[in-house]
Design a protein around this motif. Structure first.
Motif, PDB file in Angstrom:
ATOM      1  N   GLU A   1      38.699  38.017  39.772  1.00  0.00           N
ATOM      2  CA  GLU A   1      36.793  37.495  39.814  1.00  0.00           C
ATOM      3  C   GLU A   1      36.334  39.027  39.209  1.00  0.00           C
ATOM      4  OE1 GLU A   1      35.834  33.537  41.366  1.00  0.00           O
ATOM      5  OE2 GLU A   1      37.162  34.183  39.420  1.00  0.00           O
ATOM      6  N   THR A   2      36.961  39.883  39.166  1.00  0.00           N
ATOM      7  CA  THR A   2      36.036  41.038  39.323  1.00  0.00           C
ATOM      8  C   THR A   2      36.294  41.269  37.843  1.00  0.00           C
ATOM      9  OG1 THR A   2      37.174  42.100  41.597  1.00  0.00           O
ATOM     10  CG2 THR A   2      36.220  43.258  40.081  1.00  0.00           C
ATOM     11  N   LEU A   3      36.851  40.901  37.584  1.00  0.00           N
ATOM     12  CA  LEU A   3      36.487  41.361  35.861  1.00  0.00           C
ATOM     13  C   LEU A   3      35.854  40.432  35.327  1.00  0.00           C
ATOM     14  CD1 LEU A   3      40.806  42.125  34.831  1.00  0.00           C
ATOM     15  CD2 LEU A   3      39.145  43.234  34.741  1.00  0.00           C
ATOM     16  N   ALA A   4      35.615  38.645  35.742  1.00  0.00           N
ATOM     17  CA  ALA A   4      35.165  38.656  35.324  1.00  0.00           C
ATOM     18  C   ALA A   4      33.557  38.855  35.762  1.00  0.00           C
ATOM     19  CB  ALA A   4      35.086  36.782  35.355  1.00  0.00           C
ATOM     20  N   TYR A   5      33.357  39.155  36.351  1.00  0.00           N
ATOM     21  CA  TYR A   5      32.453  39.530  36.942  1.00  0.00           C
ATOM     22  C   TYR A   5      31.852  40.958  35.957  1.00  0.00           C
ATOM     23  CZ  TYR A   5      28.792  42.034  39.153  1.00  0.00           C
ATOM     24  OH  TYR A   5      27.994  43.123  39.750  1.00  0.00           O
ATOM     25  N   ARG A   6      32.546  41.806  35.941  1.00  0.00           N
ATOM     26  CA  ARG A   6      32.346  43.156  34.707  1.00  0.00           C
ATOM     27  C   ARG A   6      32.098  42.919  33.388  1.00  0.00           C
ATOM     28  NH1 ARG A   6      34.576  48.161  36.337  1.00  0.00           N
ATOM     29  NH2 ARG A   6      35.388  48.747  34.951  1.00  0.00           N
ATOM     30  N   ALA A   7      32.879  41.893  33.080  1.00  0.00           N
ATOM     31  CA  ALA A   7      32.418  41.142  31.649  1.00  0.00           C
ATOM     32  C   ALA A   7      30.942  40.299  30.878  1.00  0.00           C
ATOM     33  CB  ALA A   7      33.784  40.092  31.089  1.00  0.00           C
ATOM     34  N   VAL A   8      30.773  39.778  32.553  1.00  0.00           N
ATOM     35  CA  VAL A   8      29.539  39.158  32.625  1.00  0.00           C
ATOM     36  C   VAL A   8      28.161  40.255  32.503  1.00  0.00           C
ATOM     37  CG1 VAL A   8      27.602  37.464  33.760  1.00  0.00           C
ATOM     38  CG2 VAL A   8      30.119  36.508  33.101  1.00  0.00           C
ATOM     39  N   LEU A   9      28.426  40.852  34.106  1.00  0.00           N
ATOM     40  CA  LEU A   9      27.320  41.910  33.591  1.00  0.00           C
ATOM     41  C   LEU A   9      26.670  42.716  32.957  1.00  0.00           C
ATOM     42  CD1 LEU A   9      25.098  43.641  35.620  1.00  0.00           C
ATOM     43  CD2 LEU A   9      26.726  44.783  36.502  1.00  0.00           C
ATOM     44  N   GLY A  10      28.117  43.376  32.024  1.00  0.00           N
ATOM     45  CA  GLY A  10      28.193  44.029  31.006  1.00  0.00           C
ATOM     46  C   GLY A  10      27.959  43.501  29.647  1.00  0.00           C
TER      47      GLY A  10
END
Length: 228
Positions: A190-199
């Motif tokens: 989930e954190t990886l998904a967040y970082r991908a979208v924010l980036g």
């Protein structure tokens, strides 16, 4: 929503920084200056949900930061879900500050089932979104979406469509976003998904905005377009 042909859309300023960097204070200073130049009001789009003690402390800190600066605050944890035509009319020609893109992404990505809807994305079709973002930002959005699963791509598009509706209306818009990419830690899915979208959101908005500023230890540094 306004027609992008009706007036010049907000050039946009993206302000990036880590937690505690001073990015919020700098962004508020920019927005106050823009309101003065435009001889218009200033709106503060607050994306932080009010639930939880930590959130309440952060909200109170930000309220004190902008006290006496002339902001009218609109609580909009999800821009597409909460924005209405009256708000956009209020933003016509005004200086608008969004605090912040990182929280907006989290709100959209991790909302409870049923709270998030893609319905309003259809109100801003692809041609309109492309017109607001511009070709370079649009190409970056397409490239990013092609690397994501459907959930993340939909979240990114909702965030961009919500921001675009305000860019379309405002005289100037200052967008605050988080830099959470300085480490190479091991993260859960989930954190990886967040970082991908924010980036991806940061990259698209950096292409869209006339200026990009990174704030480090309270010192603003021009990444694109100068400090103004």
């Amino acid at each position: 929503m306004t027609d992008p042909k009706d007036h010049a859309m907000a050039p946009g300023v993206l302000v990036l920084g880590a937690a505690g960097s001073g990015k919020s204070a700098y962004a508020e200073q920019l927005c106050v200056g823009s309101a003065r130049t435009l001889r218009a009001g200033s709106l503060y789009l607050a994306t932080m949900p009010s639930g939880g003690e930590d959130a309440r402390r952060r909200i109170e800190r930000h309220r004190k930061l902008r006290e006496g600066k002339g902001f009218e605050t609109l609580e909009l944890p999800q821009l597409l879900f909460g924005t209405d035509e009256g708000m956009l009319l209020q933003a016509q020609g005004a200086a608008v500050l969004l605090e912040c893109v990182g929280t907006l992404v989290a709100n959209e990505l991790f909302a409870e089932e049923g709270e998030v809807s893609d319905r309003k994305c259809s109100e801003m079709d692809d041609a309109r979104l492309r017109a607001v973002l511009g070709d370079a930002a649009w190409r970056e959005w397409l490239r990013a979406a092609s690397t994501m699963d459907r959930r993340c791509a939909s979240c990114l598009k909702r965030c961009l469509a919500g921001i675009a509706s305000w860019l379309e209306a405002a005289g100037e818009m200052v967008l605050v976003s988080n830099d959470v990419f300085a480490d190479d830690g091991v993260y859960d899915k989930e954190t990886l998904a967040y970082r991908a979208v924010l980036g991806a959101a940061n990259r698209v908005l950096a292409r869209r905005c006339a200026r990009v500023v990174e704030v480090v230890c309270g010192i603003p540094m021009a990444v694109k377009g100068g400090l103004g």
